[in-house]
Write a protein that holds these residues in place. Structure first.
Motif, PDB file in Angstrom:
ATOM      1  N   HIS A   1      -6.514  -1.700  -6.237  1.00  0.00           N
ATOM      2  CA  HIS A   1      -7.014  -0.706  -5.221  1.00  0.00           C
ATOM      3  C   HIS A   1      -6.272  -1.054  -3.891  1.00  0.00           C
ATOM      4  O   HIS A   1      -8.069  -1.436  -3.696  1.00  0.00           O
ATOM      5  CB  HIS A   1      -8.078   0.474  -5.919  1.00  0.00           C
TER       6      HIS A   1
ATOM      7  N   HIS B   1      -4.758  -0.432  -0.126  1.00  0.00           N
ATOM      8  CA  HIS B   1      -4.079  -0.421   0.974  1.00  0.00           C
ATOM      9  C   HIS B   1      -3.503  -1.607   1.726  1.00  0.00           C
ATOM     10  O   HIS B   1      -4.383  -1.625   2.079  1.00  0.00           O
ATOM     11  CB  HIS B   1      -4.232   1.101   1.126  1.00  0.00           C
TER      12      HIS B   1
ATOM     13  N   HIS C   1      -3.795   9.215  -6.476  1.00  0.00           N
ATOM     14  CA  HIS C   1      -5.369   9.381  -5.803  1.00  0.00           C
ATOM     15  C   HIS C   1      -6.192  10.713  -6.083  1.00  0.00           C
ATOM     16  O   HIS C   1      -4.934  11.096  -5.802  1.00  0.00           O
ATOM     17  CB  HIS C   1      -5.156   9.028  -4.835  1.00  0.00           C
TER      18      HIS C   1
ATOM     19  N   HIS D   1      -9.864   6.384  -7.100  1.00  0.00           N
ATOM     20  CA  HIS D   1     -10.452   6.525  -7.118  1.00  0.00           C
ATOM     21  C   HIS D   1     -11.572   6.985  -8.503  1.00  0.00           C
ATOM     22  O   HIS D   1     -11.893   6.674  -8.852  1.00  0.00           O
ATOM     23  CB  HIS D   1     -10.808   7.587  -5.737  1.00  0.00           C
TER      24      HIS D   1
ATOM     25  N   ASP E   1      -9.678  -1.189  -1.732  1.00  0.00           N
ATOM     26  CA  ASP E   1      -9.107   0.329  -0.896  1.00  0.00           C
ATOM     27  C   ASP E   1      -8.759  -0.776   0.721  1.00  0.00           C
ATOM     28  O   ASP E   1      -7.316  -0.698   0.534  1.00  0.00           O
ATOM     29  CB  ASP E   1     -10.235   1.259  -1.108  1.00  0.00           C
TER      30      ASP E   1
HETATM   31 ZN    ZN Z   1      -7.296   4.370  -1.389  1.00  0.00          ZN
END
Ligand code: ZN
Ligand code: HPA
Length: 352
Positions: A28, A30, A212, A236, A293
Motif C-alpha cells: 500500500h 502511493h 481503499h 486500510h 501509504d
Molecule cells: Zn492509501
C-alpha cells in the motif's frame, strides 16, 4: 551480558534492529505520496512551477493534517510539479532507494493517472517514467515490483472508464508491471458501489483488484468493496472492527488488510498509536499487513511504520514476524516467488 542488555529499552532496541533487517513486502504505497519536499522543490525549479511555500521547511511544516481531505488537498497540489517522464522516473527511483534501505523485497505500487491526465500530462508519460525506474531496479538487484492503477473516487465512474480506456493500449507494453486496479481519494460519500461497473470490466480484463475502504468510511464500505467490487485485498480496512460478522469473514477468508499505521496517526484515524487496532486485528486472525501509504507526508517508510506500532503496542517478535508473513501471503506474486520470499524471511528469523 550486562544488565542493560535485558532492560526494556535494550529489548526495544533489539526489536527495532530485528525490524530494520526484516525482508519486507510493501502493498500500500502511493508513488505520488513518496515525493519528498526536497525533490518537490527541485522538480518545481526544473519545470518552473511556482510552489506556494517559501522553503522545504515551510512545506514540511504544512504537513499537519486533520483528516484525509486536508492531506489530499496538499498531495494533489504537490503532484503538480510532475511534468515529464524524467520527473516520474526520479520520484520512483528515490522511493526505491528508501525501500531498499528498509529491506523491502517487493513493492506493489499505486499510481493515480487522473491526477496527471487532468493537468494535461499524457498517460504514456506517467507509465513510462514509473516503469523505467522499476525495471532499472529489477535489473540492478532484483528489486521486485508491480503497478496498480488507481481510480480517484471523488471523480465519476464515467471518468474512471475513460481512464481505463486511455490506459488499456499500454497494457501489453507494461504487462510485466501493470497487474491491478485500485480505488483511492476521498472515501466518505464515495462508496464502492459508485464503481461497480468499471470494476466489473476490470475483472473481465483479468486485473487483480483492490480498493481503499474502511479508512474513514464505515465497515459497510469494506463489505461492499468485497461483494460489489469483488476485490481481493482491502486497503486500510481498520474500521472493519465495527462489524463483528465482517471480522469473522475477513479472518475466515484470509482477506488481507493493508494497514498503514503512521498514515492513520497523521490523518487522525487514530488519536494515539497506542490506540491502534492492528494488534487486535492480528489477534483476531486477520491477514493484516504493515505499509507506508504516503511516506513523504506521514513521517516514515516501512521500517518506521513497523517500529512505530511495535513500540506503541509492545508487539512481540512473533507478532512482528507474523505481520511480515502476512505481507508475503497477501502479495500478488506467483506461488513460487512467495515461497522463496517466505524462505528468506524464516531464514532471517532463525538467524536473528
Ligand atoms: Zn492509501
Ligand atoms: N486514502 C485515500 N486516498 C489516498 C490515500 C489514502 O490514504 N493516499 C493517497 N490517496
Amino acid at each position: 551480558m550486562n544488565s542493560a542488555a535485558t532492560s526494556p529499552a535494550a529489548s526495544g532496541q533489539a526489536l527495532d534492529d530485528f525490524i530494520a533487517g526484516l525482508p519486507k513486502t510493501e502493498l500500500h504505497l502511493h508513488i505520488e505520496g513518496t515525493l519528498e519536499p526536497e525533490l518537490m522543490f527541485a522538480l518545481a525549479q526544473r519545470n518552473q512551477v511556482k510552489l506556494p511555500y517559501a522553503s522545504v521547511e515551510a512545506l514540511r511544516a504544512a504537513y499537519d493534517f486533520s483528516d484525509l481531505q486536508s492531506f489530499l488537498d496538499l498531495y494533489y497540489a504537490g503532484a503538480d510539479v510532475l511534468r515529464t517522464e524524467q520527473d516520474f522516473y526520479d520520484m520512483t527511483a528515490a522511493y526505491i532507494e528508501r525501500a531498499r534501505a528498509d529491506n523491502v523485497r517487493h513493492a506493489e505500487i499505486f499510481f493515480d493517472p487522473q491526477t496527471h491526465t487532468e493537468r494535461g500530462i499524457a498517460m504514456t508519460t506517467v507509465f513510462a517514467g514509473i516503469a523505467r525506474a522499476l525495471r532499472d531496479a529489477r535489473l540492478k538487484d532484483g528489486f521486485g515490483s508491480a503497478m496498480i492503477l488507481c481510480f480517484l473516487r471523488h471523480l465519476s465512474e464515467e471518468d474512471a472508464f475513460a481512464t481505463l480506456e486511455q490506459a488499456l493500449p499500454l497494457r501489453e507494453q507494461y504487462a510485466d508491471l501493470w497487474i491491478g486496479i485500485g480505488l483511492d481519494s476521498s472515501e466518505r460519500g464515495n462508496p464502492p458501489e459508485k464503481f461497480a461497473r468499471v470494476y466489473g470490466r476490470c475483472r473481465e480484463l483479468g486485473f487483480r483488484l483492490v480498493a481503499h475502504a474502511g479508512e474513514e468510511g464505515p465497515a459497510a464500505y469494506v463489505s461492499s468493496a468485497l461483494d460489489l467490487l469483488k476485490v481481493e485485498r482491502i486497503d486500510h480496512g481498520v474500521r472493519s472492527e465495527e462489524d463483528p460478522a465482517l471480522m469473522q469473514r475477513l479472518a475466515r477468508e484470509r482477506i488481507a488488510l493493508t494497514v498503514c499505521p503512521l498514515s492513520n496517526l497523521k490523518l487522525c484515524v487514530v488519536k494515539d498509536m497506542a490506540e491502534h487496532n492492528i494488534a487486535r486485528l492480528l489477534d483476531a486472525g486477520l491477514a493484516v499487513t504493515v505499509n507506508s501509504d504516503d511516506p513523504a507526508y506521514f513521517g516514515g517508510y516501512m521500517t518506521a511504520n513497523y517500529q512505530a506500532v511495535a513500540r506503541a503496542l509492545d508487539l512481540s517478535r512473533e507478532q512482528v514476524l507474523q505481520l511480515a508473513r502476512n505481507g508475503i501471503e497477501a502479495c500478488f506474486l506467483p506461488g513460487e516467488d512467495k515461497l522463496a520470499l517466505t524462505a528468506e524471511l524464516e531464514q532471517y528469523a532463525a538467524a536473528h
